[in-house]
Design a protein around this motif. Structure first.
Motif, PDB file in Angstrom:
ATOM      1  N   LYS A  55       0.828  -1.202   0.000  1.00 36.41           N
ATOM      2  CA  LYS A  55       0.000   0.000   0.000  1.00 36.41           C
ATOM      3  C   LYS A  55       0.865   1.256   0.000  1.00 36.41           C
ATOM      4  CE  LYS A  55      -4.101  -1.913   2.212  1.00 36.41           C
ATOM      5  NZ  LYS A  55      -4.962  -1.877   3.411  1.00 36.41           N
ATOM      6  N   LEU A  56       1.959   1.250   0.740  1.00 35.15           N
ATOM      7  CA  LEU A  56       2.857   2.404   0.770  1.00 35.15           C
ATOM      8  C   LEU A  56       3.402   2.696  -0.626  1.00 35.15           C
ATOM      9  CD1 LEU A  56       5.229   3.722   3.253  1.00 35.15           C
ATOM     10  CD2 LEU A  56       6.300   2.921   1.170  1.00 35.15           C
ATOM     11  N   VAL A  57       3.849   1.674  -1.326  1.00 35.32           N
ATOM     12  CA  VAL A  57       4.384   1.870  -2.684  1.00 35.32           C
ATOM     13  C   VAL A  57       3.290   2.395  -3.610  1.00 35.32           C
ATOM     14  CG1 VAL A  57       5.389   0.689  -4.694  1.00 35.32           C
ATOM     15  CG2 VAL A  57       6.236   0.185  -2.388  1.00 35.32           C
ATOM     16  N   TRP A  58       2.084   1.857  -3.506  1.00 35.28           N
ATOM     17  CA  TRP A  58       0.981   2.337  -4.336  1.00 35.28           C
ATOM     18  C   TRP A  58       0.669   3.798  -4.053  1.00 35.28           C
ATOM     19  CZ3 TRP A  58      -2.608  -2.331  -3.028  1.00 35.28           C
ATOM     20  CH2 TRP A  58      -2.220  -3.461  -3.792  1.00 35.28           C
ATOM     21  N   ASP A 107       0.889   6.923  -6.667  1.00 31.78           N
ATOM     22  CA  ASP A 107      -0.296   7.708  -6.976  1.00 31.78           C
ATOM     23  C   ASP A 107      -0.191   9.156  -6.500  1.00 31.78           C
ATOM     24  OD1 ASP A 107      -1.356   5.399  -8.048  1.00 31.78           O
ATOM     25  OD2 ASP A 107      -2.615   4.954  -6.307  1.00 31.78           O
ATOM     26  N   GLY A 108       0.827   9.451  -5.669  1.00 31.35           N
ATOM     27  CA  GLY A 108       0.973  10.801  -5.143  1.00 31.35           C
ATOM     28  C   GLY A 108      -0.132  11.189  -4.174  1.00 31.35           C
ATOM     29  N   ARG A 109      -0.636  10.218  -3.452  1.00 31.99           N
ATOM     30  CA  ARG A 109      -1.764  10.438  -2.533  1.00 31.99           C
ATOM     31  C   ARG A 109      -1.262  10.642  -1.111  1.00 31.99           C
ATOM     32  NH1 ARG A 109      -5.629   5.608  -3.443  1.00 31.99           N
ATOM     33  NH2 ARG A 109      -6.748   6.695  -1.802  1.00 31.99           N
ATOM     34  N   ALA A 110      -0.953  11.895  -0.767  1.00 35.23           N
ATOM     35  CA  ALA A 110      -0.371  12.216   0.540  1.00 35.23           C
ATOM     36  C   ALA A 110      -1.290  11.819   1.693  1.00 35.23           C
ATOM     37  CB  ALA A 110      -0.020  13.694   0.621  1.00 35.23           C
ATOM     38  N   GLY A 111      -2.571  12.131   1.600  1.00 30.94           N
ATOM     39  CA  GLY A 111      -3.500  11.786   2.676  1.00 30.94           C
ATOM     40  C   GLY A 111      -3.587  10.284   2.895  1.00 30.94           C
ATOM     41  N   ALA A 112      -3.625   9.531   1.812  1.00 31.19           N
ATOM     42  CA  ALA A 112      -3.681   8.067   1.923  1.00 31.19           C
ATOM     43  C   ALA A 112      -2.370   7.517   2.467  1.00 31.19           C
ATOM     44  CB  ALA A 112      -4.003   7.451   0.570  1.00 31.19           C
ATOM     45  N   ALA A 129       2.400   5.171  11.607  1.00 34.11           N
ATOM     46  CA  ALA A 129       2.318   4.434  12.862  1.00 34.11           C
ATOM     47  C   ALA A 129       1.647   5.215  13.976  1.00 34.11           C
ATOM     48  CB  ALA A 129       3.716   4.006  13.308  1.00 34.11           C
ATOM     49  N   ASP A 130       1.756   6.514  13.987  1.00 32.84           N
ATOM     50  CA  ASP A 130       1.213   7.280  15.101  1.00 32.84           C
ATOM     51  C   ASP A 130       0.404   8.500  14.653  1.00 32.84           C
ATOM     52  OD1 ASP A 130       3.449   8.492  14.106  1.00 32.84           O
ATOM     53  OD2 ASP A 130       4.546   8.497  15.987  1.00 32.84           O
ATOM     54  N   PRO A 131      -0.607   8.294  13.802  1.00 37.97           N
ATOM     55  CA  PRO A 131      -1.363   9.444  13.306  1.00 37.97           C
ATOM     56  C   PRO A 131      -2.228  10.118  14.362  1.00 37.97           C
ATOM     57  CG  PRO A 131      -2.412   7.445  12.622  1.00 37.97           C
ATOM     58  CD  PRO A 131      -1.114   7.054  13.277  1.00 37.97           C
ATOM     59  N   ASP A 132      -2.479   9.438  15.484  1.00 40.60           N
ATOM     60  CA  ASP A 132      -3.310  10.030  16.528  1.00 40.60           C
ATOM     61  C   ASP A 132      -2.519  10.961  17.439  1.00 40.60           C
ATOM     62  OD1 ASP A 132      -5.484   8.633  15.548  1.00 40.60           O
ATOM     63  OD2 ASP A 132      -5.148   6.930  16.874  1.00 40.60           O
ATOM     64  N   ASP A 133      -1.206  10.937  17.342  1.00 37.57           N
ATOM     65  CA  ASP A 133      -0.341  11.802  18.136  1.00 37.57           C
ATOM     66  C   ASP A 133      -0.335  13.188  17.484  1.00 37.57           C
ATOM     67  OD1 ASP A 133       1.737  13.205  19.297  1.00 37.57           O
ATOM     68  OD2 ASP A 133       3.187  11.579  19.156  1.00 37.57           O
ATOM     69  N   LYS A 134      -0.997  14.147  18.126  1.00 38.15           N
ATOM     70  CA  LYS A 134      -1.146  15.492  17.545  1.00 38.15           C
ATOM     71  C   LYS A 134       0.206  16.144  17.303  1.00 38.15           C
ATOM     72  CE  LYS A 134      -5.567  15.387  17.492  1.00 38.15           C
ATOM     73  NZ  LYS A 134      -6.211  14.920  16.329  1.00 38.15           N
ATOM     74  N   GLU A 181       2.733  14.588   8.007  1.00 35.45           N
ATOM     75  CA  GLU A 181       2.304  15.260   6.778  1.00 35.45           C
ATOM     76  C   GLU A 181       3.507  15.666   5.926  1.00 35.45           C
ATOM     77  OE1 GLU A 181      -0.195  18.512   8.029  1.00 35.45           O
ATOM     78  OE2 GLU A 181      -1.764  17.158   8.743  1.00 35.45           O
ATOM     79  N   LYS A 182       4.516  16.247   6.558  1.00 29.28           N
ATOM     80  CA  LYS A 182       5.708  16.676   5.827  1.00 29.28           C
ATOM     81  C   LYS A 182       6.461  15.462   5.275  1.00 29.28           C
ATOM     82  CE  LYS A 182       8.585  19.709   4.313  1.00 29.28           C
ATOM     83  NZ  LYS A 182       8.295  20.274   3.014  1.00 29.28           N
ATOM     84  N   THR A 183       6.547  14.405   6.070  1.00 29.62           N
ATOM     85  CA  THR A 183       7.215  13.185   5.618  1.00 29.62           C
ATOM     86  C   THR A 183       6.508  12.615   4.391  1.00 29.62           C
ATOM     87  OG1 THR A 183       7.999  12.662   7.845  1.00 29.62           O
ATOM     88  CG2 THR A 183       7.897  10.834   6.273  1.00 29.62           C
ATOM     89  N   ALA A 184       5.185  12.539   4.431  1.00 28.72           N
ATOM     90  CA  ALA A 184       4.419  12.010   3.286  1.00 28.72           C
ATOM     91  C   ALA A 184       4.701  12.841   2.037  1.00 28.72           C
ATOM     92  CB  ALA A 184       2.929  11.989   3.607  1.00 28.72           C
ATOM     93  N   GLN A 185       4.691  14.147   2.171  1.00 28.72           N
ATOM     94  CA  GLN A 185       4.982  15.016   1.023  1.00 28.72           C
ATOM     95  C   GLN A 185       6.400  14.782   0.506  1.00 28.72           C
ATOM     96  OE1 GLN A 185       4.248  18.930   2.587  1.00 28.72           O
ATOM     97  NE2 GLN A 185       2.055  18.568   2.786  1.00 28.72           N
TER      98      GLN A 185
END
Length: 178
Positions: A58-61, A65-70, A76-81, A88-92
């Protein structure tokens, strides 16, 4: 009569919950099948678990696809504010660095055993890039599942490859030298 109504109400609630979870599972399977049919197959070296393999695929897909939100949803820790901005920056950064390579031939090498975490090295063959990351079994709000450690907000860190990683998959027999 009152017992029968209560039993019926409880049975209806159980059946409704089961139907809702079945729909969610069917949607997940359909999404996975759709993604699978729209992307180059992932080459695999080493010994992934079915779950560490699936989250890596899924990560490679998501990169391709350039899908940052996905991509962020795999963190691993999206609930940590406090971590959210880093995720977000890492995904970009990962998309910017690896999107082109993720759209072509990719091999993922899974190191060591994967009962609760597994080091993965991904080889993007078309761009000759290599990316190492950790997948791990983690708890999220209300669920436990495999996620990706995504804390690389610095673009230089994103493209850094550990010096021990071989230039081709399988060079170390899928065992970390550490």
């Amino acid at each position: 009569m009152r017992v029968t109504v209560s039993v019926r109400a409880a049975l209806a609630a159980v059946l409704a919950a089961g139907a809702l979870s079945a729909c969610g599972a069917d949607e997940d399977r359909l999404q996975y099948a759709t993604d699978y049919s729209h992307h180059e197959p992932l080459g695999v070296v080493g010994f992934p678990t079915s779950d560490s393999l699936q989250v890596t695929q899924k990560l490679v897909w998501r990169l391709a696809d350039g899908r940052a939100g996905a991509l962020e949803s795999l963190a691993a820790d999206p609930d940590d504010k406090g971590a959210q901005a880093e995720i977000e920056k890492t995904a970009q950064n990962w998309i910017q660095a690896y999107r082109k390579g993720a759209g072509g031939k990719v091999t993922a090498e899974f190191y060591d055993e994967g009962s609760v975490r597994q080091l993965v090295v991904v080889y993007f063959h078309d761009t000759a890039q290599i990316k190492a990351f950790l997948v791990l079994l983690t708890g999220r709000t209300g669920e436990v599942g495999w996620r990706v450690a995504m804390r690389e907000p610095d673009p230089k860190e994103v493209s850094a490859t550990p010096d021990w990683v071989p230039g081709t998959p399988g060079g170390l027999g899928s065992k970390t030298p550490l």
